[in-house]
Enzyme design. Structure first.
Site, PDB file in Angstrom:
ATOM      1  N   ASN A  45       0.835  -1.187   0.000  1.00  0.00           N
ATOM      2  CA  ASN A  45       0.000   0.000   0.000  1.00  0.00           C
ATOM      3  C   ASN A  45       0.873   1.241   0.000  1.00  0.00           C
ATOM      4  O   ASN A  45       1.007   1.903  -1.021  1.00  0.00           O
ATOM      5  CB  ASN A  45      -0.965   0.001   1.183  1.00  0.00           C
ATOM      6  N   ASP A  46       1.491   1.554   1.136  1.00  0.00           N
ATOM      7  CA  ASP A  46       2.265   2.789   1.241  1.00  0.00           C
ATOM      8  C   ASP A  46       3.396   2.862   0.208  1.00  0.00           C
ATOM      9  O   ASP A  46       3.660   3.924  -0.344  1.00  0.00           O
ATOM     10  CB  ASP A  46       2.855   2.946   2.643  1.00  0.00           C
ATOM     11  N   VAL A  47       4.042   1.746  -0.086  1.00  0.00           N
ATOM     12  CA  VAL A  47       5.215   1.759  -0.974  1.00  0.00           C
ATOM     13  C   VAL A  47       4.843   1.930  -2.445  1.00  0.00           C
ATOM     14  O   VAL A  47       5.714   2.113  -3.290  1.00  0.00           O
ATOM     15  CB  VAL A  47       6.106   0.521  -0.771  1.00  0.00           C
TER      16      VAL A  47
END
Length: 147
Positions: free
Chosen positions: A75-77
């Site tokens: 998600n964040d990456v």
């Protein structure tokens, strides 16, 4: 991928795509997994050749000409909001440029924000994104059957 222990399914998908003439590269973000190198170890455990594992800086330019990017449990990456969502915990964080691919297939457990709590705009994009929600082992199995 790690939580679902789906690395062997990832390798099967890669083998199937390559058998159909597709070039497959593995893009690994430096902070993916529980520790640096975690994803590399899991993929090598599944007999993915080490030379197919690419660091973010090396692979990011490839997304501009990529027909499809398959994201497994990230998600964040891969959150493009990191580029312009000032004041968020991920602002300025380098991300994999998957949003530059022509099509993105996301295998993720759910649509919740990542650890940073920042919504990922890929999850609500109307075109060029396919969401396969649920356990990665199950969604990868479904993807394998559909190819």
């Amino acid at each position: 991928m790690a939580l679902a222990q789906a690395q062997h399914l990832v390798k099967q998908l890669s083998d199937k795509l390559e058998a159909n003439g597709t070039q497959v590269l593995y893009a690994i973000h430096p902070v993916a997994g529980r520790m640096p190198g975690h994803m590399n170890v899991l993929l090598c455990e599944a007999d993915v050749p080490y030379e197919k594992l690419h660091e973010m800086e090396e692979v990011n330019p490839e997304f501009d000409s990529c027909d499809a990017a398959i994201i497994i449990g990230a998600n964040d990456v891969v959150n493009p909001a990191a580029r312009d969502a000032e004041g968020t915990p991920i602002y300025g964080m380098p991300v994999l440029n998957v949003d530059h691919a022509k099509h993105i297939i996301i295998c993720n457990y759910d649509l919740k924000p990542g650890y940073a709590g920042v919504d990922n705009p890929l999850y609500s994009r109307k075109e060029g994104v396919s969401l396969l929600l649920g356990d990665a082992a199950e969604t990868l199995s479904q993807l394998l059957q559909s190819i």
